[in-house]
Design a protein around this motif. Structure first.
Motif, short mmCIF file in Angstrom:
data_model
loop_
_atom_site.label_atom_id
_atom_site.label_comp_id
_atom_site.label_asym_id
_atom_site.label_seq_id
_atom_site.Cartn_x
_atom_site.Cartn_y
_atom_site.Cartn_z
N PHE A 57 0.21 -17.65 15.23
CA PHE A 57 0.36 -16.33 15.13
C PHE A 57 1.51 -16.12 14.05
N ALA A 58 2.66 -16.84 14.59
CA ALA A 58 3.94 -16.47 13.90
C ALA A 58 3.93 -17.14 12.45
N ALA A 59 3.09 -18.20 12.49
CA ALA A 59 2.89 -18.58 11.07
C ALA A 59 2.22 -17.72 10.15
N ARG A 60 1.28 -17.28 10.64
CA ARG A 60 0.41 -16.40 9.80
C ARG A 60 1.20 -14.95 9.47
N SER A 61 2.06 -14.69 10.60
CA SER A 61 2.94 -13.47 10.09
C SER A 61 3.91 -13.64 9.09
N LEU A 62 4.47 -15.05 9.18
CA LEU A 62 5.57 -15.23 8.16
C LEU A 62 4.99 -15.26 6.72
N ALA A 63 3.53 -15.79 6.58
CA ALA A 63 2.98 -15.89 5.50
C ALA A 63 2.83 -14.25 4.88
N ALA A 64 2.43 -13.52 5.80
CA ALA A 64 2.13 -11.94 5.42
C ALA A 64 3.11 -11.42 4.80
N LEU A 65 4.40 -11.61 5.58
CA LEU A 65 5.68 -11.15 4.98
C LEU A 65 6.32 -11.85 3.71
N GLU A 66 5.53 -12.73 3.31
CA GLU A 66 5.95 -13.44 1.80
C GLU A 66 5.13 -12.82 0.63
N ARG A 67 3.89 -11.98 1.21
CA ARG A 67 3.25 -11.13 0.14
C ARG A 67 4.00 -10.02 -0.39
N PRO A 68 3.94 -9.76 -1.76
CA PRO A 68 4.69 -8.53 -2.25
C PRO A 68 4.32 -7.33 -1.74
N GLY A 69 5.08 -6.38 -1.66
CA GLY A 69 4.57 -4.93 -1.47
C GLY A 69 4.39 -4.80 0.06
N HIS A 70 4.59 -5.73 0.92
CA HIS A 70 4.08 -5.40 2.40
C HIS A 70 5.21 -4.53 3.11
N ARG A 71 4.78 -4.11 4.05
CA ARG A 71 5.58 -2.99 4.72
C ARG A 71 5.62 -3.40 6.29
N LEU A 72 5.84 -4.56 6.55
CA LEU A 72 5.90 -5.27 7.88
C LEU A 72 7.02 -5.61 8.41
N GLN A 73 7.11 -5.58 9.69
CA GLN A 73 8.20 -6.13 10.44
C GLN A 73 7.94 -7.10 11.33
#
Length: 345
Positions: free
Chosen positions: A251-267
């Protein structure tokens, strides 16, 4: 009633009035001595049960001094009120009823917002805002408890309460603290009075340390489990949906990958902490389980609980949390059984 008897009654009441004035003049006016004032008034009233005397305390905002009213039954009917103020001698019922700002919480461009409208608006905003009304009730319950506290807090206790106040609000220096107080309309004197009150409340909370805390822990062990969790928050569920798919350990790895996408609004968040300190959706999640996305604080949350550890009854953090929970349970019960009357709602 015969004339002679009426004259005797009036003469006796005149003596009572003189005694009441002497009582009021001798009462301490410091806020931390209200308990002593009430004790003296009770003793005085016990010797004169026919008066059904009641002491009313006025606690004006922004000052550490108090004033008093003493209510007495008149032998021929009705009630007589005697007032004693700490400074100007103006009866507080008159003073507070005639001041233009007495019924207002604030004003904007010279137009006031009354207490009645403010509280009604807060209640209308939603169920979560009911917490404010409960906090007001809780504060009054605790003030009632404090009236019996005869010993003033030590300077170190007041300083600790002030430091905790600043820590919770991120007020890291004197300048930032003074700025915050100015924004909140709170004078340094009011801040010290608040810190002093919080120091005595801390004493009440400490009544639930030791055996009461251990008993509460034994009765509610699930509330004190430790959970190791990772979670992500964001405004839209679609951004989080893919995070809960796949092996939980990734889960943490998938989350870090999502945070690398441009324009994300995740924390991204991670913690190993007591269960009640986690976001509510994670508190009941089983070990090695992913959840979400679920609604959370106006947005959405997806998360994973990697480990659930039973509480260690000897751990200081666990005992401190159990103490606070036992204190809150007592406060909730006092609120439930108290007779509460809202004058503005």
């Amino acid at each position: 009633m015969p004339t002679d008897q009426r004259t005797a009654v009036r003469t006796s009441f005149a003596d009572d009035l003189a005694g009441a004035v002497a009582l009021l003049q001798g009462l301490p006016t410091a806020q931390d001595q209200v308990g002593e004032a009430r004790r003296r008034a009770r003793d005085w009233a016990a010797a004169r049960p026919h008066l059904r005397a009641q002491l009313v305390v006025d606690e004006p905002p922004g000052t550490t001094r108090v004033g008093y009213d003493l209510l007495l039954d008149h032998p021929e009917g009705g009630t007589v009120a005697l007032s004693a103020e700490a400074e100007d001698g103006v009866p507080w019922l008159v003073d507070h009823s005639t001041h233009w700002a007495a019924a207002n919480v604030l004003s904007v461009d010279g137009v006031g917002l009354s207490i009645a409208v403010a509280l009604s608006t807060i209640r209308a905003l939603g169920v979560r805002d009911q917490q404010l009304h409960e906090r007001l009730v809780d504060h009054r319950i605790l003030l009632n408890e404090l009236e019996g506290a005869l010993q003033s807090p030590a300077e170190a206790e007041i300083q600790a309460a002030a430091d905790e106040f600043r820590r919770r609000r991120g007020l890291t220096g004197k300048a930032r603290t003074l700025e915050w107080l100015a924004e909140a309309g709170m004078s340094p004197e009011m801040f010290r009075t608040h810190a002093r009150t919080q120091a005595i409340i801390a004493r009440i909370r400490d009544r639930f340390a030791g055996e009461p805390a251990r008993r509460h822990l034994a009765e509610h062990p699930e509330d004190f489990t430790m959970r190791r969790a990772v979670w992500v928050t964001g405004p839209h569920a679609d951004e989080l949906r893919a995070l809960s798919e796949g092996p939980v350990q990734d889960f943490a790895a998938r989350s870090l990958a999502a945070l690398e996408r441009p324009g994300h609004r995740l924390q991204l968040h991670a913690a190993t902490t007591l269960t009640p300190r986690l976001p509510e959706p994670l508190r009941t999640a089983a070990e090695r389980t992913a959840i979400g996305p679920v609604p959370y604080e106006g947005g959405h949350l997806a998360g994973a609980v990697h480990e659930v550890v039973p509480p260690d009854p000897g751990a200081p953090e666990v005992l401190e949390a159990a103490r606070d929970a036992a204190f809150q349970a007592w406060l909730d019960e006092r609120r439930r059984t108290a007779e509460i009357q809202w004058f503005w709602l």
